[in-house]
Design a protein around this motif. Structure first.
Motif, PDB file in Angstrom:
ATOM      1  N   ALA A  98       0.827  -1.207   0.000  1.00 54.20           N
ATOM      2  CA  ALA A  98       0.000   0.000   0.000  1.00 54.20           C
ATOM      3  C   ALA A  98       0.859   1.252   0.000  1.00 54.20           C
ATOM      4  CB  ALA A  98      -0.934   0.000   1.198  1.00 54.20           C
ATOM      5  N   TYR A  99       1.894   1.269   0.827  1.00 56.02           N
ATOM      6  CA  TYR A  99       2.757   2.449   0.867  1.00 56.02           C
ATOM      7  C   TYR A  99       3.463   2.647  -0.469  1.00 56.02           C
ATOM      8  CZ  TYR A  99       6.487   5.692   1.859  1.00 56.02           C
ATOM      9  OH  TYR A  99       7.341   6.760   1.785  1.00 56.02           O
ATOM     10  N   GLY A 100       3.951   1.580  -1.050  1.00 50.99           N
ATOM     11  CA  GLY A 100       4.616   1.688  -2.342  1.00 50.99           C
ATOM     12  C   GLY A 100       3.696   2.214  -3.416  1.00 50.99           C
ATOM     13  N   TYR A 101       2.423   1.796  -3.364  1.00 57.34           N
ATOM     14  CA  TYR A 101       1.466   2.247  -4.367  1.00 57.34           C
ATOM     15  C   TYR A 101       1.200   3.740  -4.226  1.00 57.34           C
ATOM     16  CZ  TYR A 101      -2.700   2.464  -7.282  1.00 57.34           C
ATOM     17  OH  TYR A 101      -3.599   2.802  -8.252  1.00 57.34           O
ATOM     18  N   VAL A 102       1.067   4.214  -3.000  1.00 60.48           N
ATOM     19  CA  VAL A 102       0.758   5.627  -2.776  1.00 60.48           C
ATOM     20  C   VAL A 102       1.981   6.509  -2.995  1.00 60.48           C
ATOM     21  CG1 VAL A 102       0.036   7.318  -1.038  1.00 60.48           C
ATOM     22  CG2 VAL A 102      -1.122   5.100  -1.180  1.00 60.48           C
ATOM     23  N   ALA A 103       3.116   6.099  -2.479  1.00 61.59           N
ATOM     24  CA  ALA A 103       4.301   6.956  -2.503  1.00 61.59           C
ATOM     25  C   ALA A 103       5.063   6.891  -3.815  1.00 61.59           C
ATOM     26  CB  ALA A 103       5.244   6.562  -1.360  1.00 61.59           C
ATOM     27  N   GLY A 104       4.916   5.788  -4.549  1.00 58.96           N
ATOM     28  CA  GLY A 104       5.763   5.555  -5.709  1.00 58.96           C
ATOM     29  C   GLY A 104       5.428   6.406  -6.912  1.00 58.96           C
ATOM     30  N   LEU A 134       2.163  32.046  -8.416  1.00 63.35           N
ATOM     31  CA  LEU A 134       2.574  31.802  -9.802  1.00 63.35           C
ATOM     32  C   LEU A 134       1.392  31.593 -10.747  1.00 63.35           C
ATOM     33  CD1 LEU A 134       5.741  29.583  -9.219  1.00 63.35           C
ATOM     34  CD2 LEU A 134       5.635  31.964  -9.993  1.00 63.35           C
ATOM     35  N   GLY A 135       0.183  31.831 -10.259  1.00 69.59           N
ATOM     36  CA  GLY A 135      -0.937  31.846 -11.188  1.00 69.59           C
ATOM     37  C   GLY A 135      -2.054  30.865 -10.937  1.00 69.59           C
ATOM     38  N   ALA A 136      -1.925  29.978  -9.959  1.00 72.08           N
ATOM     39  CA  ALA A 136      -3.002  29.029  -9.673  1.00 72.08           C
ATOM     40  C   ALA A 136      -4.116  29.716  -8.892  1.00 72.08           C
ATOM     41  CB  ALA A 136      -2.480  27.842  -8.882  1.00 72.08           C
ATOM     42  N   ARG A 137      -5.352  29.359  -9.204  1.00 72.51           N
ATOM     43  CA  ARG A 137      -6.481  29.871  -8.421  1.00 72.51           C
ATOM     44  C   ARG A 137      -6.707  29.013  -7.172  1.00 72.51           C
ATOM     45  NH1 ARG A 137     -10.391  32.064 -12.675  1.00 72.51           N
ATOM     46  NH2 ARG A 137     -12.008  31.180 -11.718  1.00 72.51           N
ATOM     47  N   ALA A 138      -6.303  27.757  -7.239  1.00 75.73           N
ATOM     48  CA  ALA A 138      -6.443  26.847  -6.108  1.00 75.73           C
ATOM     49  C   ALA A 138      -5.500  25.677  -6.346  1.00 75.73           C
ATOM     50  CB  ALA A 138      -7.889  26.361  -5.960  1.00 75.73           C
ATOM     51  N   VAL A 139      -5.264  24.890  -5.300  1.00 75.18           N
ATOM     52  CA  VAL A 139      -4.387  23.731  -5.424  1.00 75.18           C
ATOM     53  C   VAL A 139      -5.135  22.481  -4.995  1.00 75.18           C
ATOM     54  CG1 VAL A 139      -2.342  25.139  -4.942  1.00 75.18           C
ATOM     55  CG2 VAL A 139      -3.431  23.871  -3.084  1.00 75.18           C
ATOM     56  N   LEU A 140      -4.688  21.346  -5.547  1.00 71.21           N
ATOM     57  CA  LEU A 140      -5.183  20.048  -5.135  1.00 71.21           C
ATOM     58  C   LEU A 140      -4.083  19.350  -4.356  1.00 71.21           C
ATOM     59  CD1 LEU A 140      -6.798  20.830  -7.833  1.00 71.21           C
ATOM     60  CD2 LEU A 140      -7.348  18.409  -7.945  1.00 71.21           C
ATOM     61  N   VAL A 141      -4.450  18.782  -3.214  1.00 72.17           N
ATOM     62  CA  VAL A 141      -3.499  18.097  -2.349  1.00 72.17           C
ATOM     63  C   VAL A 141      -3.839  16.618  -2.342  1.00 72.17           C
ATOM     64  CG1 VAL A 141      -2.609  17.906  -0.003  1.00 72.17           C
ATOM     65  CG2 VAL A 141      -3.199  20.162  -0.930  1.00 72.17           C
ATOM     66  N   GLY A 142      -2.849  15.752  -2.537  1.00 71.62           N
ATOM     67  CA  GLY A 142      -3.108  14.324  -2.639  1.00 71.62           C
ATOM     68  C   GLY A 142      -2.471  13.484  -1.559  1.00 71.62           C
ATOM     69  N   ARG A 143      -1.213  13.123  -1.753  1.00 73.75           N
ATOM     70  CA  ARG A 143      -0.577  12.163  -0.834  1.00 73.75           C
ATOM     71  C   ARG A 143      -0.665  12.562   0.632  1.00 73.75           C
ATOM     72  NH1 ARG A 143       3.205  11.927  -5.382  1.00 73.75           N
ATOM     73  NH2 ARG A 143       3.379   9.801  -6.209  1.00 73.75           N
ATOM     74  N   PRO A 144      -0.496  13.848   1.003  1.00 73.01           N
ATOM     75  CA  PRO A 144      -0.543  14.169   2.442  1.00 73.01           C
ATOM     76  C   PRO A 144      -1.814  13.704   3.143  1.00 73.01           C
ATOM     77  CG  PRO A 144       0.413  16.006   1.240  1.00 73.01           C
ATOM     78  CD  PRO A 144      -0.079  15.021   0.203  1.00 73.01           C
ATOM     79  N   TYR A 145      -2.978  13.893   2.515  1.00 72.43           N
ATOM     80  CA  TYR A 145      -4.191  13.474   3.219  1.00 72.43           C
ATOM     81  C   TYR A 145      -4.336  11.964   3.231  1.00 72.43           C
ATOM     82  CZ  TYR A 145      -7.293  12.548  -0.887  1.00 72.43           C
ATOM     83  OH  TYR A 145      -7.893  12.026  -2.012  1.00 72.43           O
ATOM     84  N   VAL A 146      -3.754  11.278   2.240  1.00 69.69           N
ATOM     85  CA  VAL A 146      -3.795   9.806   2.255  1.00 69.69           C
ATOM     86  C   VAL A 146      -2.977   9.281   3.427  1.00 69.69           C
ATOM     87  CG1 VAL A 146      -3.338   7.692   0.963  1.00 69.69           C
ATOM     88  CG2 VAL A 146      -4.094   9.749  -0.245  1.00 69.69           C
TER      89      VAL A 146
END
Length: 399
Positions: free
Chosen positions: A55-61, A342-354
């Motif tokens: 599971a860790y390898g799948y998420v972090a890799g 640098l121009g983004a209106r918003a960001v998406l966060v992935g691995r940290p919340y997983v």
């Protein structure tokens, strides 16, 4: 622990920086540190201890030698923030409006599939944590539970749906109908995963959770998909997986095919995986509403450009014509500030919340998100800014 949803966005905003005070005060009163770490690297390290190696390898890799993962982080680390002094930042407003969704802060939860490999509560836990803070969860097509279950868990929180576009037109139409009926307002089409990238961490373990029927719940609960099976999935699971594998994605899709989605989705459509300004222009010309500058967190192409490096050119190409969002490599609040500058209106966060999910289910996700929001707030104020509209390239030093 029950988590109450803030009464309104103003309440959520005033709570961001106060998470720091809450942690310190609790330590004073109890003598105990927070249950979970507050830094991104420490959260990941703690989560790794809880997760299986697969599971860790799948998420972090990532793809290949994972150069793109490193490039994403290097792009952030090369850029410095230049604070400005003696400005009134006593009251800060991080709220924004994004494609009809009112947000307390410019943060969304990126679509990450197969979350049950991190924690049995999976997507519903994430949906509850996100809704409690007023943030949209972008639910992956590859979720561990049907999209309706995730929608129910989110209550009245904002919800977006990410589409891996199946080859089967009837299944596509069915997924779109279900998403709209369940209250998902914005469609996010992922462009960079028509085929899975070369991922040695997973290959070395021969680990692909979909083949174990993890992450295909939206298909197994879909009437159009089930109509294509000779027998129910529980009677012949291998046939169901084979049917899924045959339609999961279609690498023959082109820009012209977007007209089909535009005709069958009456809300905003955002294209995720844009890295070139010409592709952003084509998205605009195709009637799309936004793009996510993303390299899929380094999971698809080894040696690709860091997302932050290409963000300015993509944002500059379309100006205010499209909502430009950002994804890939965000680990803390200061990263969010840099992407916005640098121009983004918003960001998406992935691995940290997983990783937060792996550590503590809904509570772990909420903790990680509150840390991100607090750090964003506490990065904005010392730089001399009280509103997102004040952020621009001048906030940053030269590369």
């Amino acid at each position: 622990m029950s988590q109450e949803r803030p009464r309104d966005l103003a309440h959520a905003q005033t709570a961001f920086a106060s998470y720091q005070d809450e942690i310190y005060l609790n330590g004073l009163l109890t003598g105990e540190p927070p249950r979970f770490p507050t830094g991104a690297a420490a959260v990941e390290a703690a989560a790794r201890e809880r997760m299986t190696a697969e599971a860790y390898g799948y998420v972090a890799g990532g793809a290949g030698g994972e150069a793109t993962i490193r490039a994403n982080r290097a792009a952030f680390e090369r850029r410095t923030i230049v604070p400005r002094m003696l400005r009134d930042v006593g009251v800060r407003d991080l709220s924004c409006s994004l494609l009809g969704t009112e947000l307390p802060a410019p943060v969304l939860l990126a679509p990450v599939g197969v979350l049950s490999i991190a924690h049995p509560d999976a997507e519903p836990a994430v949906a509850r944590a996100a809704a409690g803070l007023g943030l949209p969860m972008v639910l992956s097509t590859a979720s561990s539970v049907p999209l309706e279950a995730a929608a129910e868990a989110s209550g009245d929180g904002p919800r977006w749906f990410q589409l891996y576009w199946p080859k089967d037109r009837e299944v596509t139409l069915s997924l779109l109908r279900r998403a709209r009926a369940a209250g998902y307002t914005t469609l996010v089409l992922t462009l960079d995963t028509w085929l899975l990238g070369w991922r040695p961490r997973d290959l070395d373990r021969a680990y692909l959770p979909f083949l174990q029927r993890i992450g295909i719940a939206n298909y197994l609960s879909d009437p159009a998909f089930l109509a294509g099976l000779a027998t129910p999935p529980e009677e012949d699971p291998l046939a169901a997986v084979a049917h899924w594998a045959g339609m999961f994605a279609d690498p023959t899709k082109t820009w012209e095919d977007l007209a089909f989605l535009r005709a069958h989705w009456d809300g905003p459509i955002v294209l995720k995986g844009v890295q070139h300004p010409d592709d952003a222009r084509r998205a605009r010309d195709a009637g799309m509403d936004g793009v996510v500058v993303s390299n899929h967190g380094g999971r698809q192409v080894d040696g690709a450009a860091g997302s932050l490096d290409v963000l300015p050119s993509v944002a500059g190409a379309v100006g205010d014509d499209l909502a430009v969002l950002f994804d890939s490599g965000v680990r803390g609040g200061a990263d969010i500030l840099k992407a916005l500058a640098l121009g983004a209106r918003a960001v998406l966060v992935g691995r940290p919340y997983v990783y937060g999910l792996a550590l503590g289910g809904e509570e772990g996700v909420r903790h990680v998100l509150r840390c991100l929001l607090a750090e964003l707030d506490l990065s904005l104020a010392p730089t001399g800014h009280a509103r997102l509209s004040e952020l621009g390239p001048g906030v940053l030093g030269t590369d």
